[in-house]
Design a protein around this motif. Sequence first.
Motif, PDB file in Angstrom:
ATOM      1  N   LEU A 165       0.819  -1.205   0.000  1.00 37.27           N
ATOM      2  CA  LEU A 165       0.000   0.000   0.000  1.00 37.27           C
ATOM      3  C   LEU A 165       0.854   1.256   0.000  1.00 37.27           C
ATOM      4  CD1 LEU A 165      -2.636  -1.065   2.683  1.00 37.27           C
ATOM      5  CD2 LEU A 165      -2.910  -1.045   0.204  1.00 37.27           C
ATOM      6  N   LYS A 166       0.245   2.345  -0.404  1.00 32.03           N
ATOM      7  CA  LYS A 166       0.911   3.639  -0.341  1.00 32.03           C
ATOM      8  C   LYS A 166       0.992   4.090   1.112  1.00 32.03           C
ATOM      9  CE  LYS A 166      -0.960   4.986  -4.793  1.00 32.03           C
ATOM     10  NZ  LYS A 166      -1.962   5.807  -5.465  1.00 32.03           N
ATOM     11  N   LYS A 167       1.844   5.064   1.356  1.00 32.65           N
ATOM     12  CA  LYS A 167       1.999   5.602   2.701  1.00 32.65           C
ATOM     13  C   LYS A 167       0.639   6.090   3.222  1.00 32.65           C
ATOM     14  CE  LYS A 167       4.742   8.850   5.357  1.00 32.65           C
ATOM     15  NZ  LYS A 167       5.766   9.880   5.321  1.00 32.65           N
ATOM     16  N   ASN A 168       0.356   5.805   4.477  1.00 33.90           N
ATOM     17  CA  ASN A 168      -0.875   6.174   5.179  1.00 33.90           C
ATOM     18  C   ASN A 168      -2.107   5.395   4.727  1.00 33.90           C
ATOM     19  OD1 ASN A 168       0.471   8.038   6.820  1.00 33.90           O
ATOM     20  ND2 ASN A 168       0.277   9.616   5.249  1.00 33.90           N
ATOM     21  N   ASP A 169      -1.963   4.426   3.825  1.00 36.18           N
ATOM     22  CA  ASP A 169      -3.065   3.520   3.503  1.00 36.18           C
ATOM     23  C   ASP A 169      -2.961   2.311   4.419  1.00 36.18           C
ATOM     24  OD1 ASP A 169      -4.051   5.147   1.530  1.00 36.18           O
ATOM     25  OD2 ASP A 169      -3.269   3.974  -0.138  1.00 36.18           O
ATOM     26  N   TYR A 170      -4.045   1.567   4.557  1.00 33.84           N
ATOM     27  CA  TYR A 170      -4.048   0.427   5.475  1.00 33.84           C
ATOM     28  C   TYR A 170      -5.131  -0.556   5.059  1.00 33.84           C
ATOM     29  CZ  TYR A 170      -7.676   3.533   7.188  1.00 33.84           C
ATOM     30  OH  TYR A 170      -8.755   4.370   7.252  1.00 33.84           O
TER      31      TYR A 170
ATOM     32  N   ILE B 119      -6.749  -3.380  13.651  1.00 31.32           N
ATOM     33  CA  ILE B 119      -7.113  -4.089  14.884  1.00 31.32           C
ATOM     34  C   ILE B 119      -6.036  -3.762  15.923  1.00 31.32           C
ATOM     35  CG2 ILE B 119      -7.460  -6.359  15.958  1.00 31.32           C
ATOM     36  CD1 ILE B 119      -9.675  -5.642  13.946  1.00 31.32           C
ATOM     37  N   ASN B 120      -6.440  -3.463  17.125  1.00 28.76           N
ATOM     38  CA  ASN B 120      -5.581  -3.074  18.255  1.00 28.76           C
ATOM     39  C   ASN B 120      -5.126  -1.609  18.221  1.00 28.76           C
ATOM     40  OD1 ASN B 120      -5.718  -5.557  19.605  1.00 28.76           O
ATOM     41  ND2 ASN B 120      -4.105  -6.390  18.287  1.00 28.76           N
ATOM     42  N   TYR B 121      -5.534  -0.839  17.216  1.00 33.97           N
ATOM     43  CA  TYR B 121      -5.230   0.592  17.255  1.00 33.97           C
ATOM     44  C   TYR B 121      -5.957   1.209  18.450  1.00 33.97           C
ATOM     45  CZ  TYR B 121      -2.959   1.237  12.663  1.00 33.97           C
ATOM     46  OH  TYR B 121      -2.095   1.224  11.601  1.00 33.97           O
ATOM     47  N   LYS B 122      -5.333   2.207  19.058  1.00 29.72           N
ATOM     48  CA  LYS B 122      -5.951   2.946  20.160  1.00 29.72           C
ATOM     49  C   LYS B 122      -6.877   4.012  19.574  1.00 29.72           C
ATOM     50  CE  LYS B 122      -2.061   2.316  23.338  1.00 29.72           C
ATOM     51  NZ  LYS B 122      -2.567   1.110  23.867  1.00 29.72           N
ATOM     52  N   VAL B 123      -8.050   4.158  20.187  1.00 24.86           N
ATOM     53  CA  VAL B 123      -9.041   5.115  19.691  1.00 24.86           C
ATOM     54  C   VAL B 123      -9.198   6.248  20.703  1.00 24.86           C
ATOM     55  CG1 VAL B 123     -11.433   5.432  18.939  1.00 24.86           C
ATOM     56  CG2 VAL B 123     -10.246   3.271  18.456  1.00 24.86           C
ATOM     57  N   PHE B 124      -9.079   7.484  20.192  1.00 21.93           N
ATOM     58  CA  PHE B 124      -9.237   8.691  21.005  1.00 21.93           C
ATOM     59  C   PHE B 124     -10.309   9.558  20.374  1.00 21.93           C
ATOM     60  CE2 PHE B 124      -4.905   7.301  21.647  1.00 21.93           C
ATOM     61  CZ  PHE B 124      -4.683   7.494  23.001  1.00 21.93           C
ATOM     62  N   ASN B 125     -11.055  10.280  21.219  1.00 22.72           N
ATOM     63  CA  ASN B 125     -11.980  11.249  20.637  1.00 22.72           C
ATOM     64  C   ASN B 125     -11.220  12.550  20.393  1.00 22.72           C
ATOM     65  OD1 ASN B 125     -11.946  12.652  23.070  1.00 22.72           O
ATOM     66  ND2 ASN B 125     -14.037  12.111  23.640  1.00 22.72           N
ATOM     67  N   THR B 126     -11.896  13.522  19.802  1.00 23.38           N
ATOM     68  CA  THR B 126     -11.215  14.780  19.443  1.00 23.38           C
ATOM     69  C   THR B 126     -10.846  15.621  20.660  1.00 23.38           C
ATOM     70  OG1 THR B 126     -13.402  15.717  19.024  1.00 23.38           O
ATOM     71  CG2 THR B 126     -12.167  14.945  17.104  1.00 23.38           C
ATOM     72  N   ASP B 127     -11.365  15.234  21.841  1.00 24.69           N
ATOM     73  CA  ASP B 127     -10.965  15.894  23.089  1.00 24.69           C
ATOM     74  C   ASP B 127      -9.771  15.191  23.728  1.00 24.69           C
ATOM     75  OD1 ASP B 127     -13.075  17.721  22.849  1.00 24.69           O
ATOM     76  OD2 ASP B 127     -14.448  16.389  23.938  1.00 24.69           O
ATOM     77  N   GLN B 128      -9.132  14.298  22.976  1.00 30.55           N
ATOM     78  CA  GLN B 128      -7.952  13.542  23.430  1.00 30.55           C
ATOM     79  C   GLN B 128      -8.273  12.518  24.510  1.00 30.55           C
ATOM     80  OE1 GLN B 128      -4.878  14.007  21.918  1.00 30.55           O
ATOM     81  NE2 GLN B 128      -5.889  15.446  20.561  1.00 30.55           N
TER      82      GLN B 128
ATOM     83  N   ASN C 213      -9.026  10.922  11.788  1.00 32.29           N
ATOM     84  CA  ASN C 213      -7.664  10.610  11.358  1.00 32.29           C
ATOM     85  C   ASN C 213      -7.318   9.182  11.764  1.00 32.29           C
ATOM     86  OD1 ASN C 213      -4.996  10.870  10.459  1.00 32.29           O
ATOM     87  ND2 ASN C 213      -4.304  11.731  12.387  1.00 32.29           N
ATOM     88  N   VAL C 214      -6.672   8.462  10.849  1.00 27.51           N
ATOM     89  CA  VAL C 214      -6.107   7.153  11.162  1.00 27.51           C
ATOM     90  C   VAL C 214      -4.600   7.323  11.052  1.00 27.51           C
ATOM     91  CG1 VAL C 214      -5.957   4.719  10.508  1.00 27.51           C
ATOM     92  CG2 VAL C 214      -8.137   5.930  10.278  1.00 27.51           C
ATOM     93  N   ASP C 215      -3.931   7.284  12.196  1.00 27.59           N
ATOM     94  CA  ASP C 215      -2.480   7.488  12.266  1.00 27.59           C
ATOM     95  C   ASP C 215      -1.806   6.117  12.228  1.00 27.59           C
ATOM     96  OD1 ASP C 215       0.162   7.885  13.064  1.00 27.59           O
ATOM     97  OD2 ASP C 215      -0.350   9.440  14.512  1.00 27.59           O
TER      98      ASP C 215
ATOM     99  N   PHE D  62      -2.985   5.014  16.055  1.00 29.37           N
ATOM    100  CA  PHE D  62      -4.074   5.726  16.718  1.00 29.37           C
ATOM    101  C   PHE D  62      -5.175   6.010  15.712  1.00 29.37           C
ATOM    102  CE2 PHE D  62      -0.675   8.048  19.425  1.00 29.37           C
ATOM    103  CZ  PHE D  62      -0.632   7.015  20.347  1.00 29.37           C
ATOM    104  N   ILE D  63      -6.412   6.088  16.210  1.00 26.33           N
ATOM    105  CA  ILE D  63      -7.535   6.567  15.407  1.00 26.33           C
ATOM    106  C   ILE D  63      -8.207   7.650  16.218  1.00 26.33           C
ATOM    107  CG2 ILE D  63      -9.761   5.987  14.350  1.00 26.33           C
ATOM    108  CD1 ILE D  63      -8.744   3.116  14.035  1.00 26.33           C
ATOM    109  N   PHE D  64      -8.412   8.798  15.573  1.00 23.49           N
ATOM    110  CA  PHE D  64      -9.099   9.922  16.225  1.00 23.49           C
ATOM    111  C   PHE D  64     -10.498  10.048  15.656  1.00 23.49           C
ATOM    112  CE2 PHE D  64      -4.594  10.752  16.600  1.00 23.49           C
ATOM    113  CZ  PHE D  64      -4.482  11.063  17.934  1.00 23.49           C
TER     114      PHE D  64
END
Length: 176
Positions: A100-105, A111-120, A163-165, A170-172
Amino acid sequence: MINISINIPEKPLLIGKVGKSYGVLGWINIFSFTEKKDAIFNYLPWFFFKEKKWKKVQIENWKKYKNHFIVNIKGISDRSITEKFTNSDIIISKHALPLLKKNDYYWHDIINYKVFNTDQRYLGNVINLIRTKNNDILVVKNKSDIFKKNILIPFIENKIIKNVDTKNKFIFVQWN
């Protein structure tokens, strides 16, 4: 030098399921889990996995049939042999997927990414994704033991998924 034949996949990835035999000439029904259903034929070789046993197979021919496919496995022309594969998982080696290209997934990557809301605020970890007719859904294991329920977040990019980092895993999300 030792020559080892690879009969089990490296970094196994589930892409489909084997159904029952079709006809008397050894064809078998298969069900694709790939986003574009016929893309399953781009990821070869296949490994059938059933009852903790692996069988590497080569596809000789395939046809679309109703809402799935029928395949002919190289070297098999007898229904009694293909019947043994019914209910097997279709597995590939992860390296069979295109780069994949950079930042694609791929879905399985988040799976196992940490999820944060926009308030961190940390909401939990992604434990699954569910495909629905309208949009996919992130299943997040709630960080709080108080609620004991998973959080279901619609995967709507730019609106809910901000955002998917892939670098930091991380996923925001716009979510309370």
